[in-house]
Design a protein around this motif. Structure first.
Motif, PDB file in Angstrom:
ATOM      1  N   THR A   1       0.012 -29.209   2.441  1.00 13.93           N
ATOM      2  CA  THR A   1      -1.143 -29.662   3.231  1.00 13.93           C
ATOM      3  C   THR A   1      -1.973 -28.483   3.722  1.00 13.93           C
TER       4      THR A   1
ATOM      5  N   ASN B   1      -5.652 -27.891   2.049  1.00 11.97           N
ATOM      6  CA  ASN B   1      -6.850 -28.074   2.873  1.00 11.97           C
ATOM      7  C   ASN B   1      -7.524 -26.753   3.225  1.00 11.97           C
TER       8      ASN B   1
ATOM      9  N   ASP C   1      -7.977 -33.122   8.238  1.00 14.40           N
ATOM     10  CA  ASP C   1      -6.643 -33.389   7.706  1.00 14.40           C
ATOM     11  C   ASP C   1      -5.657 -32.297   8.089  1.00 14.40           C
TER      12      ASP C   1
ATOM     13  N   SER D   1      -2.547 -33.146  10.608  1.00 16.93           N
ATOM     14  CA  SER D   1      -1.153 -32.906  10.267  1.00 16.93           C
ATOM     15  C   SER D   1      -0.498 -31.925  11.236  1.00 16.93           C
TER      16      SER D   1
ATOM     17  N   PRO E   1      -2.712 -36.429   4.697  1.00 17.44           N
ATOM     18  CA  PRO E   1      -3.385 -35.125   4.775  1.00 17.44           C
ATOM     19  C   PRO E   1      -3.062 -34.204   3.595  1.00 17.44           C
TER      20      PRO E   1
END
Length: 315
Positions: A38, A42, A70, A74, A283
């Protein structure tokens, strides 16, 4: 309930997902892997969009903010969850619990509004392509993003104000892996009827308005696509919307299942599974969905990898 039985708790105990130590270790390794993907996905998406001028368009402007949300979304939940999976005592202070709940509501509401803004962007791009540069100007995009954050902050403020009125009596045990509103409401000995109505109204209003915006946008988009005569034109239009539609479907289905229902119907097992999905898994999925189905992003990633490879060879 008598006032003497009401206390202001200083901390809560998060029961987590399971009592099994073996399963907790497995979940720790799994969630840690998901969180690392994640963060990398991202953060990488935001970096690639910022570095490549050809990605400085409204669609990628919204996508960079989606990646930021996201990543933040998270980070609000996952690190504490990972800590509790390794600890025998799973305490969280009441202050940290309500801070977690505030930012969770803020980021979730903001993402709802941002997804509807992205749907509007796709509508203008496909249904009014000649006016797209004028309609989706930099000022307009900034206003849509600012409005999303503003709605998120107002909704989370109302939620925080309502939740601050709660009292807790005999137990401080939260049957969840994070401080989620339904779990906190179920724990409180305060009459939560009015609070539930207020929270339900604001959450429902945000979801309904954003869903209507998305629905109307895509009905118009579908109508326009069906009028396109060339097969390649239809495929290009569908490709533009497919990633966003998939992300919207996954996000809204789990959110509606969890929050648009009375607290009395709160189900520990089902709600926890849904919560794991939208707090930890989604996410991670979003950057994969938007990058793997997008040629421009994939080409940008390839160019970055080639530059890194070339710099290593020069050394």
């Amino acid at each position: 309930m008598g006032r003497s039985n009401i206390t202001q708790v200083s901390d809560f105990i998060l029961m987590g997902l399971t009592d099994s130590e073996e399963l907790q270790l497995v979940l720790f390794m799994l969630f840690l892997l998901i969180y690392l993907i994640t963060v990398l996905g991202n953060a990488g998406m935001m970096l690639i969009i910022s570095l490549h001028l050809q990605l400085h368009t409204p669609m990628y402007f919204f996508l960079s903010h989606l990646s930021f949300l996201d990543l933040s979304y998270s980070t609000v939940i996952t690190p504490k969850t990972l800590e509790n999976l390794l600890m025998s005592t799973k305490h969280i202070s009441s202050l940290n619990c309500f801070i977690q709940m505030y930012f969770f509501a803020f980021l979730g509401t903001t993402e709802c509004c941002l997804l509807s803004s992205m749907a509007y962007d796709h509508y203008v791009a496909i249904c009014n392509p000649l006016h797209y540069p004028v309609v989706m100007s930099k000022i307009c995009c900034c206003r849509l993003v600012f409005g999303s954050y503003l709605v998120g902050s107002l909704d989370s403020f109302v939620n925080a104000l309502c939740m601050s009125r709660l009292h807790f009596c005999d137990s401080n045990v939260i049957y969840h892996f994070f401080c989620d509103e339904p779990a906190i409401l179920a724990l409180s000995c305060t009459d939560t009827h009015d609070i539930e109505i207020i929270i339900f109204f604001f959450a429902g209003l945000t979801l309904i308005v954003s869903l209507i915006t998305i629905f109307v946008s895509y009905v118009s988009i579908l109508s326009t696509i069906l009028k396109i005569t060339s097969t390649s034109g239809k495929q290009k239009a569908f490709s533009t919307c497919a990633s966003h539609l998939l992300g919207v479907t996954i996000f809204y289905s789990t959110t509606i299942f969890t929050y648009l229902k009375p607290t009395k119907s709160y189900s520990l097992g089902k709600d926890q599974i849904a919560s794991v999905f939208y707090t930890i898994v989604i996410p991670m999925l979003n950057p994969l969905i938007y990058s793997l189905r997008n040629k421009e992003v994939k080409n940008a990633i390839i160019r970055v990898m080639q530059k890194i490879k070339g710099s290593k060879q020069l050394k």
